[in-house]
Design an enzyme around this catalytic site. Sequence first.
Site, PDB file in Angstrom:
ATOM      1  N   HIS A 128      16.535   0.869   1.897  1.00  0.00           N
ATOM      2  CA  HIS A 128      16.126   2.165   1.318  1.00  0.00           C
ATOM      3  C   HIS A 128      16.484   3.330   2.248  1.00  0.00           C
ATOM      4  O   HIS A 128      15.730   4.301   2.360  1.00  0.00           O
ATOM      5  CB  HIS A 128      14.617   2.192   1.015  1.00  0.00           C
ATOM      6  N   ASN A 201       9.153   0.244  -7.036  1.00  0.00           N
ATOM      7  CA  ASN A 201      10.557   0.362  -7.436  1.00  0.00           C
ATOM      8  C   ASN A 201      10.631   0.838  -8.877  1.00  0.00           C
ATOM      9  O   ASN A 201       9.610   0.907  -9.571  1.00  0.00           O
ATOM     10  CB  ASN A 201      11.256  -1.001  -7.331  1.00  0.00           C
TER      11      ASN A 201
HETATM   12 FE1  HDD Z   1      10.362  -2.853   0.808  1.00  0.00          FE
HETATM   13  C1  HDD Z   1      11.183   0.021   2.400  1.00  0.00           C
HETATM   14  C2  HDD Z   1       9.929  -1.120  -2.107  1.00  0.00           C
HETATM   15  C3  HDD Z   1       9.939  -5.822  -0.884  1.00  0.00           C
HETATM   16  C4  HDD Z   1      10.249  -4.465   3.701  1.00  0.00           C
HETATM   17  N1  HDD Z   1      10.535  -0.929   0.254  1.00  0.00           N
HETATM   18  C5  HDD Z   1      10.890   0.114   1.054  1.00  0.00           C
HETATM   19  C6  HDD Z   1      10.891   1.330   0.318  1.00  0.00           C
HETATM   20  C7  HDD Z   1      10.547   1.004  -0.960  1.00  0.00           C
HETATM   21  C8  HDD Z   1      10.311  -0.415  -0.989  1.00  0.00           C
HETATM   22  C9  HDD Z   1      10.407   1.944  -2.133  1.00  0.00           C
HETATM   23  C10 HDD Z   1      11.273   2.698   0.844  1.00  0.00           C
HETATM   24  C11 HDD Z   1      10.080   3.523   1.194  1.00  0.00           C
HETATM   25  C12 HDD Z   1      10.527   4.894   1.628  1.00  0.00           C
HETATM   26  O1  HDD Z   1      10.967   5.661   0.757  1.00  0.00           O
HETATM   27  O2  HDD Z   1      10.454   5.176   2.810  1.00  0.00           O
HETATM   28  N2  HDD Z   1      10.089  -3.374  -1.129  1.00  0.00           N
HETATM   29  C13 HDD Z   1       9.826  -2.505  -2.147  1.00  0.00           C
HETATM   30  C14 HDD Z   1       9.410  -3.252  -3.297  1.00  0.00           C
HETATM   31  C15 HDD Z   1       9.438  -4.570  -2.962  1.00  0.00           C
HETATM   32  C16 HDD Z   1       9.847  -4.646  -1.592  1.00  0.00           C
HETATM   33  C17 HDD Z   1       9.003  -2.640  -4.619  1.00  0.00           C
HETATM   34  C18 HDD Z   1       9.088  -5.772  -3.778  1.00  0.00           C
HETATM   35  C19 HDD Z   1       8.240  -5.772  -4.733  1.00  0.00           C
HETATM   36  N3  HDD Z   1      10.182  -4.791   1.299  1.00  0.00           N
HETATM   37  C20 HDD Z   1       9.966  -5.865   0.477  1.00  0.00           C
HETATM   38  C21 HDD Z   1       9.730  -7.049   1.257  1.00  0.00           C
HETATM   39  C22 HDD Z   1       9.796  -6.662   2.571  1.00  0.00           C
HETATM   40  C23 HDD Z   1      10.088  -5.252   2.573  1.00  0.00           C
HETATM   41  C24 HDD Z   1       9.440  -8.415   0.691  1.00  0.00           C
HETATM   42  C25 HDD Z   1       9.626  -7.469   3.811  1.00  0.00           C
HETATM   43  C26 HDD Z   1       8.931  -8.557   3.913  1.00  0.00           C
HETATM   44  N4  HDD Z   1      10.757  -2.340   2.695  1.00  0.00           N
HETATM   45  C27 HDD Z   1      10.586  -3.164   3.754  1.00  0.00           C
HETATM   46  C28 HDD Z   1      10.751  -2.477   5.087  1.00  0.00           C
HETATM   47  C29 HDD Z   1      11.098  -1.015   4.670  1.00  0.00           C
HETATM   48  C30 HDD Z   1      11.035  -1.090   3.152  1.00  0.00           C
HETATM   49  C31 HDD Z   1      11.715  -3.170   6.004  1.00  0.00           C
HETATM   50  C32 HDD Z   1      12.364  -0.430   5.226  1.00  0.00           C
HETATM   51  C33 HDD Z   1      12.054   0.980   5.621  1.00  0.00           C
HETATM   52  C34 HDD Z   1      10.616   1.083   5.507  1.00  0.00           C
HETATM   53  O3  HDD Z   1      10.093  -0.116   5.092  1.00  0.00           O
HETATM   54  O4  HDD Z   1       9.946   2.057   5.758  1.00  0.00           O
HETATM   55  O5  HDD Z   1       9.560  -2.535   5.791  1.00  0.00           O
END
Ligand code: HDD
Length: 750
Positions: A128, A201
């Site tokens: 993202h 999402n």
């Molecule tokens: Fe995630 C970012 C949504 C599964 C780990 N995720 C991130 C963002 C969104 C989502 C909207 C961006 C937030 C922003 O604008 O700063 N992610 C989802 C959704 C998931 C999902 C709807 C499943 C239903 N994500 C998911 C899993 C993991 C992560 C299973 C890890 C185990 N996601 C992350 C992260 C991020 C992230 C690595 C990257 C940047 C951040 O968090 O701030 O922690």
Amino acid sequence: AQTLAEGMPFNSTKECEYGELALRPAEGAHLPPPSWPGTASTISEITPSAKAGAGQPLAGASPASESLDRARTDATGQRLTTNQGVPIADNQNSLKAGLRGPTAMEDFILREKITHFDHERIPERVVHARGSGAHGYFESLVDLSEHTRATPFAQPGKITPVFVRFSTVAGERGSADTVRDVRGFAVKFYTDEGNWDLVGNNIPVFFIQDAMKFPDLIHAVKPEPNNGIPQAASAHDTFWDFASLSPEATHMLLWHTSDRAIPRSYRMMQGFGVHTFRLVNAEGVSVFCKFHWTPVDGTHSLVWDEATRLAGADPDFHRRDLWEAIEAGEFPEWELGLQIFDEELADSFPFDVLDPTKLVPEELVPLTPVGRMVLNRNPDNFFAETEQVAFCTAHVVPGIDFSNDPLLQGRIHSYLDTQISRLGGANFHELPINAPLAPLHNNQRDGIHRQAIPRGRVAYEPNSLGGGCPFQAGMAGFTSFAEHIAADKVRGKPEKFADHYSQARLFWQSQTPPEQQHIIDAFRFELAHVQTPAIRQRVVSMLVNVDARLAAQVAVGLGFEVPLAMPAVGPAPDVQYDPSPGLSLLSRLGEKGIRTRKIAILADADSPPDKVNLMRDTLREQGANVKVIAARLQVISADGESLAVDIPLSASPSVLFDAVIVADGVTIEQELDHNGLALEFLKLQYRHGKPLLMTGRAQDLLPAAGIPAALPDGSPDPALFLVGGDDPAADLAPFIKALSGQRVYARETD
Ligand code: HDD
């Protein structure tokens, strides 16, 4: 008074840069001229920079953005200083030993400036990375205290400030907006009892069922590690290799290949919390809940050819659209709807509500509308707000709790953790955009870049020296739902998780024929970019389990026979659902008509200014964003009226517009027709299913552009209007109606 030496370059604001003058800058030489509004004319009038809220009026202020006033700075009328507040006399020249000599090590002003610049990038989000944010508010329409003590739902009319960030998943920070991808939809509620982040999402299901697989999924979709290709695209071997070996992804892959993955605008897409969450009331009673955001603008998507062209024509297409809509006062709005159900009902479903690859069909649990969210203010600073905002699924408030969805459970760890490296330490919660509006008191101390100055000698609890403060809130604080659990510690999944295809089929069967065709086309496109034949075959073997026609159509496009169905991983229920019309994008038109829609009026030197002005003004009155386009910038005049061309054709490709009007006067003989761009413009508007209004002699352009008068099946085209052009108001009515609707997908033929 000093004068410039003969022959020196002259720049009145930089006259000290050259020659001997550089040695002794004149008093005030670098101040802006006194005539600038709000500018001090002598040094004694200059005051230190105000930290709070000096300057610009707040457009569409919301309570949350007002609280950020404490951090806003405004340099209007202020002198330039170092980070230590030391006024800077000369910002053009480093300190040198003589005009042609080496730079002095002691030039702390140069060194501070360059050092800060050297460090001004932070790591992008690991997923993202590319996104856009806005401030706004959530307004509750109900009193939901029967189900939750979360304060945003405490009473009708209750306002909670929010900051929202929309994003793509796979692309890097500078990638294009319109690529095929899931869109992030993350909402930070600044509630009375702390921050609640609903990190969702635009698609209600996910690729995998367990957080354990998330790094693999992301490594597979990101550019391949040997050559860094492709950027922001799933159409490559490693993604489909992983996907084809993960049958649980099938349902999500159908959403991913659908038009959901190429939205027309962030304002025109749904948002979903994806997981099942818990609502908990003041008595500790809990129900399950799914969160749905439904856009008032309706759900609209691009078509694939348009999306790929847009990536070049305007890589910021979605970012710009969101920004411009808010600046224009066309505030994007969503309704929040909840699916609320208890554990007993959940147990009766043929799927497991803890499985994030499944949705709860609205036919099983209808949506209860509970509130609306309005985005009414753009950030002041992209980095400080949109880049530094940190969403964490772990951020819940009293009244909201987690379910045991194993994907959600892993996320609870990941977000807090990733922010620590992305934002450089454990104090990211103190960044203004992340700080809660609710009071914050605890004994967490120190760490890099600590902002708060906690007073007193006590940083522990229990204590007597601090009068026991800060004290535990007891039942007034966050209490986890007391779920009874008696189980073995295992690595595994519940049996219902093994049904990978029933809901994929539900989604497929709920799509209209053009939407189904787009899914077929997208599978063909994606898999055509896969080099390894076995991977293509494996994907199609998954699709055989979803729908025979889907699998056959994809296989034909890729030039092979339909393979055998992928064997099931184990015994799983094969559920037959009734189609769910709400899963079709075309089911939600929205209530805003042509507001914010972009309309091109192609004109030429012969076009009648009065009629074009009338059409333009009528459309603008209805909120449309209209641009007059001609072969070149000019003012067209006739009969005492004039019409200014907004933008030349060469700078405004067709894909930037939702519809086109070709003014009378644009004829075969005219310049515009000889310009291949004009015909290309019309051809693309047509192919992308958009309304065309051809007035007067402009109708003759259609054959030259290869545009047929009727649809391929011979029926009349519902969005191609050939009119005389004498009565603009009457001509516009059907055109406006067509633009308020969906595209003419029947025009899409090979
Ligand atoms: Fe995630 C970012 C949504 C599964 C780990 N995720 C991130 C963002 C969104 C989502 C909207 C961006 C937030 C922003 O604008 O700063 N992610 C989802 C959704 C998931 C999902 C709807 C499943 C239903 N994500 C998911 C899993 C993991 C992560 C299973 C890890 C185990 N996601 C992350 C992260 C991020 C992230 C690595 C990257 C940047 C951040 O968090 O701030 O922690």
